[in-house]
Design a protein around this motif. Structure first.
Motif, PDB file in Angstrom:
ATOM      1  N   ALA A   1      -7.287   5.757   2.687  1.00 49.70           N
ATOM      2  CA  ALA A   1      -5.902   5.580   2.229  1.00 49.70           C
ATOM      3  C   ALA A   1      -4.914   5.885   3.360  1.00 49.70           C
TER       4      ALA A   1
ATOM      5  N   TYR B   1       0.854  -1.178   0.000  1.00 48.77           N
ATOM      6  CA  TYR B   1       0.000   0.000   0.000  1.00 48.77           C
ATOM      7  C   TYR B   1       0.900   1.243   0.000  1.00 48.77           C
TER       8      TYR B   1
ATOM      9  N   THR C   1     -12.728   0.659   0.107  1.00 54.30           N
ATOM     10  CA  THR C   1     -12.656  -0.407   1.116  1.00 54.30           C
ATOM     11  C   THR C   1     -11.947   0.043   2.380  1.00 54.30           C
TER      12      THR C   1
ATOM     13  N   GLY D   1      -5.460   2.838  -6.199  1.00 58.66           N
ATOM     14  CA  GLY D   1      -5.687   1.417  -6.431  1.00 58.66           C
ATOM     15  C   GLY D   1      -4.642   0.809  -7.345  1.00 58.66           C
ATOM     16  N   MET D   2      -4.674  -0.524  -7.429  1.00 61.80           N
ATOM     17  CA  MET D   2      -3.607  -1.275  -8.114  1.00 61.80           C
ATOM     18  C   MET D   2      -4.096  -1.994  -9.367  1.00 61.80           C
TER      19      MET D   2
ATOM     20  N   LEU E   1      -3.153  -0.176   7.165  1.00 61.19           N
ATOM     21  CA  LEU E   1      -4.015  -0.800   6.148  1.00 61.19           C
ATOM     22  C   LEU E   1      -3.810  -2.308   6.164  1.00 61.19           C
TER      23      LEU E   1
HETATM   24  N1  HPA Z   1      -4.327   1.545  -1.945  1.00 56.61           N
HETATM   25  C1  HPA Z   1      -4.130   0.853  -3.085  1.00 56.61           C
HETATM   26  N2  HPA Z   1      -4.901  -0.146  -3.447  1.00 56.61           N
HETATM   27  C2  HPA Z   1      -5.930  -0.474  -2.650  1.00 56.61           C
HETATM   28  C3  HPA Z   1      -6.189   0.200  -1.447  1.00 56.61           C
HETATM   29  C4  HPA Z   1      -5.340   1.268  -1.081  1.00 56.61           C
HETATM   30  O1  HPA Z   1      -5.495   1.924  -0.028  1.00 56.61           O
HETATM   31  N3  HPA Z   1      -7.289  -0.377  -0.902  1.00 56.61           N
HETATM   32  C5  HPA Z   1      -7.679  -1.363  -1.738  1.00 56.61           C
HETATM   33  N4  HPA Z   1      -6.864  -1.433  -2.807  1.00 56.61           N
END
Ligand code: HPA
Length: 269
Positions: free
Chosen positions: A230, A185, A227, A203-204, A238
């Motif tokens: 950040a 993250y 979800t 996001g990724m 996270l």
């Molecule tokens: N960052 C990147 N990708 C994610 C995150 C995040 O906080 N939460 C879910 N996918």
């Protein structure tokens, strides 16, 4: 580099499994793989050249219904795949007659107006990494050398998503998706930088697929589920567990929204 014949071979394998020829493709992101279970089930391993879905909670099967192809699980850069491998399925879907793709994902919320569990329509994206699924020789049967990205995410589909959300009593947010390669993250400093650059969601996934779909002249709708807040937005660390928990708590709303969008988009097919 994949050859045109590789895409044809994969499309043929899908054709052989079902007589349905829907024009909508839905790609389910992290934690969403179990959202749907109806339809003809085609494991990715039965489709030539499809990568293996190795990310947690990405099931690795395609469901085919009269209205949509539903990919339960996608491929990511952090799994070690190249942008071209990640998006292999997009030209395959073009050959199958798909005209629009709904890309869903789990994302970290940066915009202070977001709460955990919000669903946001992606209005645009930012990707600062230099690579692209279109790097290499262009195949003009798929699309142009320099595809326009002015309306990467279709205005028409975004409007339709807001209408479907209102019909189902869902408050839909809007935001710019900022792509990060992961799998780690972001740091709080990276999130502050992303916010300063105009990103609302981190996001990724999604962005390579959007680029490949625009190259193939498909309309794109992007939906993020916030979800988690950040990194640095809240003081909590996270975790994938939080991402999975938020997803499962919001799966019914997402299913309602997606079903409604699938129905509406298929109306004139
Ligand atoms: N960052 C990147 N990708 C994610 C995150 C995040 O906080 N939460 C879910 N996918």
């Amino acid at each position: 580099m994949f050859l045109y014949s590789d895409y044809e071979e994969a499309a043929e394998a899908v054709r052989a499994e079902t007589a349905y020829r829907p024009k909508t493709l839905v790609v389910l992101g992290s934690g969403m793989s179990g959202l749907f279970d109806d339809g003809i089930e085609i494991p990715y391993c039965r489709i030539p050249h499809f990568p293996e879905a190795t990310a947690p909670s990405h099931r690795g099967v395609m469901l085919v219904t009269e209205r949509a192809y539903i990919m339960c699980g996608r491929f990511h850069y952090y799994e070690g795949y190249s942008p071209e491998e990640i998006t292999f399925y997009i030209p395959v879907m073009k050959l199958l007659g798909v005209e629009r793709v709904i890309l869903t994902n789990a994302a970290g919320g940066i915009n202070p107006s977001y709460s955990i569990g919000d669903i946001a329509v992606i209005s645009d994206h930012i990707k600062l990494s230099g690579d692209s699924p279109l790097r290499g020789r262009n195949d003009s049967r798929m699309g142009e050398r320099f595809p326009d990205m002015t309306e990467a995410y279709s205005c028409r589909l975004r409007e339709l998503a807001y209408e479907c959300a209102a019909d189902n009593g869902i408050d839909l947010k809007t935001g710019v998706y900022f792509y990060m390669g992961g799998p780690q993250y972001e740091t709080p400093a990276e999130i502050r930088a992303i916010a300063a650059l105009g990103g609302d969601l981190a996001g990724m996934s999604t962005v390579y697929e959007c680029i490949a779909a625009r190259h193939c002249a498909m309309e794109v709708l992007g939906l993020s589920c916030v979800t988690n807040l950040a990194a640095g937005i809240s003081d909590k660390p996270l975790s994938e567990a939080e991402v999975a928990r938020t997803m499962s708590e919001n799966s019914e709303r997402l299913r309602l929204l997606l079903n409604s969008i699938i129905e509406r988009t298929a109306e004139n097919d």
